[in-house]
Write a protein that holds these residues in place. Structure first.
Motif, mmCIF file in Angstrom:
data_model
loop_
_atom_site.group_PDB
_atom_site.id
_atom_site.type_symbol
_atom_site.label_atom_id
_atom_site.label_comp_id
_atom_site.label_asym_id
_atom_site.label_seq_id
_atom_site.Cartn_x
_atom_site.Cartn_y
_atom_site.Cartn_z
ATOM 1 N N GLY A 1 46.443 50.498 39.394
ATOM 2 C CA GLY A 1 46.387 50.856 40.857
ATOM 3 C C GLY A 1 46.842 50.135 41.766
ATOM 4 O O GLY A 1 47.260 48.495 41.416
ATOM 5 N N PRO A 2 46.647 49.952 43.273
ATOM 6 C CA PRO A 2 46.835 49.443 44.136
ATOM 7 C C PRO A 2 45.718 48.470 43.911
ATOM 8 O O PRO A 2 44.809 48.744 44.217
ATOM 9 C CB PRO A 2 47.209 50.080 45.098
ATOM 10 N N GLN A 3 46.164 47.411 45.005
ATOM 11 C CA GLN A 3 45.008 46.114 44.813
ATOM 12 C C GLN A 3 44.402 46.617 46.493
ATOM 13 O O GLN A 3 44.456 47.000 47.389
ATOM 14 C CB GLN A 3 46.069 44.876 45.149
ATOM 15 N N SER A 4 43.532 46.170 46.215
ATOM 16 C CA SER A 4 41.558 46.131 47.718
ATOM 17 C C SER A 4 43.117 45.447 48.843
ATOM 18 O O SER A 4 43.589 44.633 48.580
ATOM 19 C CB SER A 4 41.024 45.602 47.379
ATOM 20 N N GLU A 5 41.782 45.337 49.568
ATOM 21 C CA GLU A 5 42.950 44.807 50.873
ATOM 22 C C GLU A 5 41.941 43.226 50.985
ATOM 23 O O GLU A 5 41.550 43.263 50.563
ATOM 24 C CB GLU A 5 42.349 44.823 52.135
ATOM 25 N N GLU A 6 42.809 42.819 51.353
ATOM 26 C CA GLU A 6 42.043 40.207 50.656
ATOM 27 C C GLU A 6 41.103 40.587 51.619
ATOM 28 O O GLU A 6 40.834 40.865 52.966
ATOM 29 C CB GLU A 6 43.782 39.835 51.138
#
Length: 1995
Positions: free
Chosen positions: A1097-1102
């Motif tokens: 899935g999408p990455q979390s915020e850095e």
């Protein structure tokens, strides 16, 4: 007669001699083997390019690039051979170099006669790349033609050719030379260009799919397109004009001559259009129809040319017309023919000065350029004929003619040789300049050679001189044809001097020499002749000066010295140059003035006349004239000298004067040309030409005469038949050429004419004015106007009438008319044409008569304007009125018809045959069969869908509406992993249908749609702790399998480095991970993303976070030090680099100490500083210090910097350490002393002071610093003397030593002046121990060592002065040495301690421990080392590696080697070193780092199988503790011997790898080898690709071994016939099973299960292939810690389906090919209604209700039993038979023709291979009765062999199960639904109790409750277990083989286990790891005695 007969042989001999002489002559190079224009080769094969040439002498052949640079060898890539061969070697893809492998080369041949170059050779290396072809869908209207194209990637488009097409039914369409299949009349044609042409497309064609087959030109590889193309066929709704696709206009095609080709005209319309092809005449707009014949054919809109010719090139026009309209398409065809050229004559011999000519003849098309080269160099000539007016020597050589185009080039060679001898003149002897005295005689000599013989002439001051007076010229012949010429001058005079020149000339050339001959005397200028110069040219004149010496030579004009402007130049030798001479300024008298050094002067004049050539202007022809006018042309010469001659020419010819033409001169500079009554013949170019003495000028003017148009052919009225081609000529003449135009009257009267539209392609006007109307129609009838106009006079015009004789015509040929069921309908047809017109009706071909009335219809006809109409009326429509009604109209000119389709409409029926074509997480693609549409097009389908839990009438129901033409829909915006119900409603204009059947669908998983939340990053030491929470439930899109955690340095452009964390249960997982091995105190960016089976899935915020502070990784920089005083030093430095601080620098530590003891930490002091400098005080004076600095942070101290070395300043020395004063005699005393302990500098001298007792002033004596004794002489006897010593440095004198007092005496006891000392000497150096003795008498000296008398030897001897000399000090020389001096008055002793500094002894290396990436050792120094150690050097190497070293500090008694090779044996030894040097090496320690070779994964995790590929999940390999370096992947078809390498350098950074281009439904062996530093592991997998429909195939046949005979081929011919063999075998087996079951059942009841069997044997033969896996083949995978035979109860199915028990007792089959195939539960009534027969009984032992039965149901309701499928008969254990000779299963027949089944070519199917792990040869015949094995209760006694298996207690061979995984059975075996796995079945458990036991082991009763309740269930095997798991905790899985045991016996005899062992022994096996696994063991419960743990369910 006899004389004549002798002459002919002599003449023949002369000819032979002549030709022989000619043949042996020189010849320029000519190519005999010229390389082709283009060479393509594969990088895997390489290629050889050959070039050869002949000539005399033999030419040298070399290679150059296209830019002329020479070509050399390139190692490994290119080789150039001396014979002209250029070789390109095979190379790897990464070695590709464009300058080598994509280059233009030329072959160069040269010898002494010339050079030639080959044509351009375009070499291209093609690197093998994967490619795939695709076929896109094509949209087409029914009735039209369609063309499918095979789309190829651009990088292989010119290398890949389409060979054939294959449709979905397997039909193959091949390409032929003519472009068709079995002629050009078929429906399917493969065009020469590879497209598939389909004519007369019908809706049925839309149901087919097509794929193209291609072949690679270089590799020969063939492959099918990756995608299938389909025709999207649309039914026409209404008539429409043809349409041409965008981009089709102006297309260009290229064909090679004699090759087939096709021109496309892709127009579609309704009705289907008619295509006509035209070809434009070259250079005009005229076109003519293409003539069709056997060579050129037309198929639909495609023009097929079988053998293209160059004359076929040109522009083509395709007209597309139907009854509605038309379109046209222009296409350009270029036919290329190979280029060739030749030169005539190929060789010629030309004499010097004669002309020569070469003619280049060439063929081919197109030719874009022609050029000539001479000796390999372009000469700038581009005409076919090369002419040389006069041949010179430089023209000799090789000439080449090149013709080129964009694709190729060709060349021809010719040679020009010179005839005779050509030797230009050359002066071989000349005279030199000289100065002579007057009156003497002299002669000048010139000698020249040349052929022909040159002539020599003499010049004085550019005036030719002959014999006269005192000048005589003579010529003579010298040796070798030399010509000698003398110029003799008698009594030379001063005026005879000047510039003398001799010139040798012949027709070949000339040579000259000049020099000045000066005669002493006064200056003299010779007279000069008058000189004429043409204006604008350059004047050059040298002043003829005599006399010597001459000081200056000047030129004057008009008393002014030249030069006076920039155009004039005067040189010192008297040469005058004037450029761009002008009459006004440059004409006149010039004076040359010569002056001598004594002031004498001479002068002479030169008259210069400037002549001006004429310049002309012509007037009178500025404007065009009309015919009949008069004109006068005037020609004026406005410049030029007179007299002038003026003449006129017309078109270059002299004018002939007549009545109309006359010329008249006007003055000396003008002439008139008069032309009366001009006509068109006077138009042209008139030239006026003027001449004078200076030159000639000409000027031309054009005269234009305009003529009005006049008729050549005047048009007249015409009549034409309908649809014929009408041509009406209209031609006119005039100047300018008149423009012809046609117009047509807008109405029926000859008025209001309008220009003919250009958009009508059927009408064209030719250049000559002819009007052409193709297929003339009635609308073309009317008045036409032809006009000719050239703007001269009135427009010329003519009016005509064109009459078209037409038969009846219907505007609409076909139309549809609809009517609602029960409503009236009227059909009307209207025809246009000439009266009278008769109209008749018919229905479905049956005539309808108006004279025969019917109650259902009436017919009425009436006349209309321009035709007639008729109508047919129906009173009330019914379904049978839907028919085709035809209306036929006729008149005397012909007839026409129109068709009306009457369609009676009603509501559509229900859509049926609903299929799920595809599904994803958010969409489902459905297809269905269109129902009966009620004769009304279904304009839309309504797809209703809802979640399975919702109601149809609820608000949650949604709908999708699509057009009725579509029978496929994609329902979008669904949620992944959700169950939906769908149904379809069809709707037409009448209304909607009833809903279809409901389809239940579960959407697929998708990658998570949301990122993990609450991501928190905390610092760790060299790492980060990351915690997070999973994404929200609505964004999971399936079951989360794990997370990817990525990190990278902040603000870095690098990508994230990800780590994978997998787990089985999201709910119980702790979401945190530690990232280690990071840089210290660096800010990192961290992201987290979840993944499931479909992806990530999408990455979390850095998230940004610093790691914990570490120690600095770099020391401070630029360490400097500066000495301040004798005891202080200032040190400074700069901080470590910013990137190496790894934290916040809190301060610095400065370590300093004397350099001499720097190795001794006890002598090192430390100072701290927070700044970058510090002051070090309290230092020793004049001492060299080492200073090093380190920085420290909160994490600790960083590394030390390099040492800076400084020395403190000098100071005054300390006092000498000791002093002695010894009496030597009565008047002398010897003083000795030791140097100061701290000299504080360099001792410059010592000062010895002594003073008599009572004296005030001491005496002193200075000695050198190297002298430490002094003899004071001349002293007084018995007088006391006091002595002391001072030492001096450059800073001054130090304090005095102690004072000693002594008195000289005559009797002196023995004393020693030397001092006790400790002497340190390096190993093997020399040492001297002093012993300076005094005494009277002279004392004797003796030495003792360690208290014992010393005996001198070769190395040790006593010197004369008493010292002890030791050469080459050894370790054993250390000790205490004493010197004893003795005489009669006393003795003295001095002792020396000798310290030997030797290299250290070998240290001891001890192993502390090791890991996979480190080795820790302990270093123990030798206790005997006496010299302080400086440190250690550790030497280590890996196996097969190189030795490496590392320095270890002396304090570090242990050391860790970082990053050694993992899992590898290492050798380690150490050496210690001190100030002397390194010592000997220690013993070698051999150890191994932890880690092992990679561990292979199970097949179900590693392989994901498709029809034509298999995906390898590389990340499923376990690395064994050592990172995997690379993989090697190979595969082969089953039973083949050669392996195909898919990749031999597959890096592990790729998580997966695809093996492509496999064949569907085929068994393969796959071999994967993983390599790491610890070794390699090779795994072999057997798998079968899916079939085309995604289904699996049956197991492979077992091929006989290599050593055995092929017994199958030796069987009788009837025996391998499966139609006979299989039914017979199955019948016998069924009968045998029935009898056995009955007997066993009755016997077990009588004996009450008391009998048990004890004849089980053990396997004794080792397995044949220890490392080969048969898990896919056997249908199960053995537990990793057990060695048991194959599982008889495995749910193996050749259908690839897997069976599990459903709630309620139903069975479901989940197949990888089609998850919708299920065991459906049918009631008896349903079964009876479906199959028309009573249901079959359920499987034996399956409990059923009275109304429940089971059936294997396929996707369309039919019973699906795959061909050659194998079924297990309960109670039989054929899997246990190692031979497989008598399988106990039944097998289906091969499919009937047309039946969709999986066919296999093998004669039989066996479930086991011949050679498995547990197989051993057995007798195929039945054993004796006492060896036969029987089974009770549901088993079968039909086994004909004695099964054996290994002892389950033995697990010493676990390594052979490297990638096995338990999947056989048990309550915890997971169900596997993956479509990529074959032959492996699993079960979900625990299952319902009622069905479990019966399904497992037939009808056997369950075991007693005590067996089920005494012990908890054993733990399930961990998910995806592997060998690594079994190494740590042995599993206690029981083999499913135990299902073979008699379960009835278990009930009565609990003391025995299921395998015949005592119960306690079996229980020990089950409990072997109970304690270690208790924490993770789930405790199962049993219900009603349903299941026994780890039993196998057999269905």
């Amino acid at each position: 007669m006899g004389q004549t007969s002798l002459e002919w042989p002599l003449l023949g001999l002369l000819c032979l001699f002549f030709f022989a002489a000619a043949d042996t002559g020189l010849q320029g190079p000519v190519f005999v083997l010229e390389p082709p224009n283009k060479i393509d080769f594969s990088n895997s094969t390489g290629t050889v390019v050959e070039c050869a040439a002949r000539g005399s002498p033999p030419p040298r052949v070399t290679w150059v690039r296209g830019d002329g640079q020479p070509v050399d060898d390139v190692t490994g890539l290119r080789q150039v051979f001396s014979n002209g061969t250029l070789r390109f070697l095979a190379f790897r893809a990464e070695d590709y170099r464009q300058e080598i492998h994509a280059q233009v080369y030329r072959c160069l041949a040269n010898n002494s006669e010339g050079s030639v170059v080959s044509r351009d050779v375009h070499v291209r290396a093609v690197v093998a790349q994967q490619y795939s072809a695709s076929v896109n869908p094509v949209y087409v209207v029914a009735g039209n033609a369609a063309v499918l194209r095979c789309e190829l990637p651009s990088h292989v488009a010119d290398l890949v050719t389409v060979t054939s097409w294959v449709d979905g039914d397997g039909a193959v369409f091949f390409r032929s030379a003519g472009g068709g299949v079995s002629g050009d009349d078929g429906k399917y044609l493969v065009l020469p260009s590879g497209e598939l042409h389909i004519r007369d497309v019908t809706p049925e064609d839309g149901l087919k799919s097509f794929r193209c087959r291609t072949v690679h030109r270089l590799t020969g590889e063939t492959r099918l397109s990756a995608t299938e193309g389909r025709l999207v066929v649309s039914e026409p709704v209404s008539s429409g004009a043809p349409r041409v696709p965008a981009g089709a206009q102006g297309a260009t095609f290229y064909l090679r001559a004699a090759a087939p080709g096709a021109l496309h005209c892709r127009g579609q319309g309704y009705p289907a259009p008619v295509f006509r092809w035209f070809k434009f005449e070259e250079g005009s707009s005229r076109r003519r129809p293409v003539q069709l014949d056997d060579r050129v054919r037309q198929v639909a809109g495609t023009l097929i040319i079988r053998e293209a010719r160059v004359q076929d090139s040109g522009k083509y026009l395709c007209q597309v017309n139907n009854t509605v309209g038309g379109e046209s398409v222009e296409t350009v065809l270029t036919v290329t023919a190979p280029l060739s050229s030749s030169i005539t004559p190929p060789s010629q011999v030309v004499d010097f000065g004669k002309p020569a000519q070469f003619t280049c003849t060439y063929k081919g098309n197109p030719v874009k350029a022609l050029y000539w080269m001479k000796d390999g160099v372009k000469i700038g000539h581009d005409e076919p004929t090369l002419s040389i007016r006069a041949v010179t020597k430089s023209d000799k050589g090789m000439y080449q003619c090149f013709v080129i185009n964009d694709q190729e080039s060709a060349q021809a060679t010719a040679e020009l040789r010179l005839g005779g001898k050509f030797d230009p003149p050359a002066l071989v002897e000349t005279f030199e300049a000289r100065q002579l005295e007057p009156g003497i005689s002299t002669h000048l000599k010139c000698a020249a050679t040349g052929d022909p013989t040159p002539e020599i002439t003499w010049f004085i001051d550019d005036t030719e001189t002959t014999s006269r007076d005192r000048f005589q010229v003579s010529h003579s012949r010298g040796p070798a044809g030399t010509v000698v010429s003398f110029l003799n001058v008698t009594s030379i005079l001063t005026n005879d001097g000047g510039l003398f020149k001799c010139r040798a000339a012949s027709k070949v050339g000339a040579a000259e020499h000049q020099a000045r001959i000066d005669v002493r005397g006064l200056p003299h200028v010779k007279p000069m002749k008058k000189m004429s110069v043409v204006a604008g040219e350059t004047l050059i004149k040298t002043c003829p000066v005599a006399g010597y010496p001459i000081d200056t030579i000047t030129w004057e004009m008009n008393a002014r010295v030249l030069p006076r402007d920039a155009r004039q130049k005067v040189f010192p030798n008297g040469t005058l140059i004037i450029t761009n001479v002008q009459r006004q300024s440059d004409q006149g008298t010039y004076t040359c003035v010569a002056r001598s050094t004594h002031g004498y002067m001479a002068r002479a004049n030169l008259e210069v006349l400037v002549m001006v050539p004429p310049e002309l202007a012509v007037y009178g022809a500025e404007e065009a004239l009309n015919a009949g006018d008069d004109v006068s042309l005037s020609c004026n010469a406005f410049k030029g000298d007179t007299p002038l001659s003026i003449s006129w020419t017309f078109h270059g010819k002299q004018l002939a004067m007549d009545r109309q033409l006359s010329t008249q001169p006007v003055g000396p500079r003008s002439s008139y040309l008069l032309i009366r009554d001009v006509s068109h013949g006077h138009s042209g170019t008139y030239t006026c030409r003027a001449r004078n003495a200076a030159g000639e000028a000409a000027v031309a003017t054009a005269l234009v005469v305009r003529v009005p148009p006049r008729w050549i052919i005047e048009p007249t009225d015409k009549e034409f038949a309908l649809s014929s081609t009408a041509e009406i000529q209209c031609k006119a003449d005039g100047f300018p050429k008149p423009r012809m135009a046609w117009k047509k009257a807008a109405g029926s009267r000859p008025e209001d004419y309008r220009a003919l539209g250009h958009s009508d392609s059927s009408i064209q006007v030719r250049d000559d004015g002819t009007l052409v109307i193709n297929s003339i129609q009635k609308r073309d009838e009317g008045y036409y106007l032809c006009e000719a106009d050239n703007q001269i006079g009135p427009t010329l015009s003519a009016v005509i009438y064109v009459n078209v004789q037409a038969p009846p015509h219907f505007e609409i040929k076909l139309r549809n008319q609809t009517a609602r069921l029960g409503d009236p309908a009227v059909l009307v047809c209207e025809a246009r044409g000439e009266q009278p017109i008769t109209i008749k009706w018919s229905r479905n071909g049956a005539p309808l008569s108006a004279r025969e009335p019917s109650p259902r219809y009436t017919i009425r006809q009436q006349k209309t304007e321009g035709g007639a109409s008729s109508d047919l009326s129906l009173q009330e429509t019914s379904r049978r009125d839907s028919a085709t009604y035809t209306c036929v109209a006729s008149n005397p000119f012909g007839q026409d018809n129109t068709t009306i389709n009457l369609i009676v409409q009603e509501k559509p029926e229900v859509p049926f045959a609903i299929k799920v074509l595809n599904k994803s997480g958010r969409s489902v693609e459905l297809s269905w069969s269109a129902p009966y549409n009620g004769n009304s097009d279904i304009f839309q389908y309504i797809i209703q869908y809802k979640k399975a839990k919702d109601e149809w009438d609820s608000k949650e129901m949604e709908r999708v509406v699509i057009p009725g033409k579509m029978e496929i829909v994609s329902v979008m915006d669904l949620r992944p992993a959700t169950a939906y119900q769908m149904r379809i409603i069809a709707e037409n204009e009448v209304g909607p249908s009833e809903p279809s059947e409901v389809v239940t669908i579960v959407t697929s998983e998708e990658p998570p749609a949301g990122p993990p939340t609450a991501v928190v990053v905390e610092p760790l030491e060299r790492g980060l702790l990351v915690t997070w929470k999973p994404p929200s439930d609505e964004l999971l899109n399936g079951e989360v399998l794990g997370y990817y955690v990525g990190h990278r340095l902040s603000n870095s452009k690098n990508s994230f480095s990800f780590q994978t964390f997998e787990f089985a249960n999201e709910a119980t997982r702790k979401h945190q991970v530690s990232i280690t091995k990071l840089e210290e105190f660096r800010e990192y960016e961290v992201v987290v993303q979840a993944f499931n089976s479909q992806g990530s899935g999408p990455q979390s915020e850095e998230q940004r976070q610093f790691t914990a502070e570490g120690v600095p990784s770099a020391p401070p920089q630029e360490i400097t030090c500066r000495t301040l005083t004798s005891d202080s030093i200032r040190a400074s430095w700069t901080p470590p680099p910013a990137g190496a601080t790894n934290g916040v620098i809190r301060g610095y530590k400065v370590m300093y100490g004397p350099s001499s003891t720097w190795y001794d930490d006890s002598t090192i002091d430390m100072a701290k500083s927070t700044s970058t400098e510090t002051l070090l005080t309290g230092l020793k004076k004049y001492t060299e210090y080492n200073i090093t600095v380190l920085a420290y942070t909160g994490g600790g101290d960083g590394p030390r910097s390099r040492s800076a070395i400084c020395r403190t300043e000098e100071d005054v020395p300390e006092a000498p350490a000791a002093i002695k004063a010894l009496a030597m005699s009565s008047d002398s005393i010897l003083v000795s002393w030791r140097q100061p302990e701290n000299p504080n500098g360099i001792i410059k001298r010592y000062t010895v002071y002594f003073m008599e007792e009572g004296s005030r002033e001491p005496q002193m004596h200075r000695v050198t610093p190297f002298q430490q004794s002094y003899r004071a002489s001349g002293l007084k006897k018995t007088q006391n003397y006091q002595f002391w010593v001072n030492a001096d440095t450059s800073m001054g004198e130090g304090p005095p030593s102690n004072k000693v007092t002594v008195t000289p005496r005559s009797q002196v006891p023995a004393r020693i002046a030397s001092f006790d000392d400790e002497l340190t000497v390096n190993f093997q150096q020399d040492a001297k121990l002093p012993c300076l003795a005094v005494g009277l008498p002279q004392p004797t000296i003796a030495w003792h060592r360690d208290g014992k008398p010393f005996q001198p030897n070769d190395r040790m001897r006593i010197m004369p002065e008493g010292s002890l000399q030791i050469r080459g000090v050894q370790r054993g020389d250390r000790g205490e040495y004493s010197c004893i001096a003795k005489n009669q008055f006393g003795q003295d002793t001095v002792s020396h301690k000798l310290v030997v500094q030797a290299p250290p002894y070998p240290p001891e290396v001890l192993l502390i421990g090791s890991s996979n990436n480190s080795i820790e050792v302990r270093l123990k120094p030798d206790p005997n080392d006496s010299v302080p150690l400086f440190g250690f050097t550790l030497h280590y190497k890996a196996a097969f590696g190189e030795w490496e070293t590392v320095q270890v500090p002396k304090k570090a008694r242990s050391f860790t080697l970082e990053s050694p090779w993992c899992g590898t044996k290492h050798q380690i030894y150490a050496t210690a070193f001190n100030g002397v040097g390194p010592g000997e090496q220690s013993a070698v320690l051999t150890t191994r780092t932890k880690g092992q070779a990679p561990t292979m994964p199970p097949a179900d995790r590693f392989l994901r199988i498709q029809a034509k590929s298999v995906e390898l999940h590389l990340n499923t390999w376990k690395n064994g503790g050592c990172p995997i370096l690379y993989f090697v992947v190979e595969y082969r078809k089953r039973f083949e011997t050669e392996w195909t390498t898919a990749s031999n350098a597959l890096t592990p950074d790729k998580s997966s790898f695809m093996v492509m281009d496999l064949e569907p439904a085929t068994w393969y062996d796959l071999r994967a080898t993983a390599h790491n530093n610890a070794g390699s592991t090779q795994a072999e997998y057997l798998f079968a690709t899916l079939d085309e429909e995604g289904g699996t195939v049956g197991p492979p046949l077992v091929r006989p071994g290599a050593d055995g005979d092929d017994w199958w081929d030796q069987l009788p011919a009837w025996l391998p016939d499966l139609n006979v063999l299989v039914p017979t075998a199955c019948g016998l087996l069924v009968l045998l099973v029935g009898l056995c079951v009955l007997c066993v059942y009755l016997g077990s009841r009588n004996r009450n299960g008391a009998q048990r069997f004890k004849d089980d044997a053990q396997y004794t033969q080792p397995p044949p292939h220890q490392n080969r896996l048969y898990n896919e083949e056997l249908g199960y995978i053995a537990p990793p810690n057990r060695k048991l035979p194959p599982i008889p109860g495995s749910t193996y199915s050749t259908l690839g389906s897997q069976v599990k028990r459903m709630p309620g007792g139903a069975l479901s089959v989940y197949g990888p090919a089609n998850p919708r195939h299920q065991y459906e539960e049918l009631t008896q009534q349903q079964y009876q209604a479906t199959y028309g027969a009573p249901p079959r009984p359920p499987p034996h032992g399956v409990p059923t209700s009275p109304s429940t039965y089971y059936s294997v149901v396929g996707p369309n309701g039919e019973e699906e039993i795959a061909p050659y499928a194998t079924f297990h008969l309960l109670g039989f254990r054929e899997e246990m038979d190692p031979s497989g000779e008598t399988p106990a299963g039944c097998q289906t027949m091969a499919p009937r023709p047309g039946q969709h089944g999986r066919q296999m070519s093998a004669p039989a199917v066996r479930t086991l291979p011949r050679n498995t792990r547990y197989s051993q040869p057995v007798n195929p015949l039945p054993p004796p009765a006492h060896q036969a094995r029987a089974s009770l209760g549901g088993g079968g006694g039909g086994s004909v062999f004695s099964p054996t298996y290994d002892d389950p207690a033995r697990s010493d061979d676990e390594a052979n199960y490297n990638s096995s995984q338990y999947s056989g059975g048990g309550p915890y075996a997971a169900l596997d639904d993956s479509s990529s796995r074959t032959g492996t079945a699993r079960r979900n458990g625990p299952e319902p109790a009622a069905a479990g036991w019966a399904a497992d082991c037939g009808s056997l009763p369950p075991p007693p409750p005590s067996l089920l309740t005494d012990e908890p269930l054993p733990p399930p095997p961990p998910p995806r277990a592997s060998l690594d798991d079994s190494n740590t905790s042995q599993q206690t899985d029981t083999s499913a083989m135990e299902c073979d045991r008699d379960q009835a016996l278990l009930a009565d005899s609990p003391q025995f286990g299921k395998d015949g062992r005592p119960a306690d022994e079996t229980r020990k096996l089950l409990d072997s790891d109970k304690e270690s696994n208790e924490a993770r063991r789930p405790h199962g419960t049993t219900q009603n005695g349903a299941l026994v743990p780890y039993d196998t369910v057999n269905v």
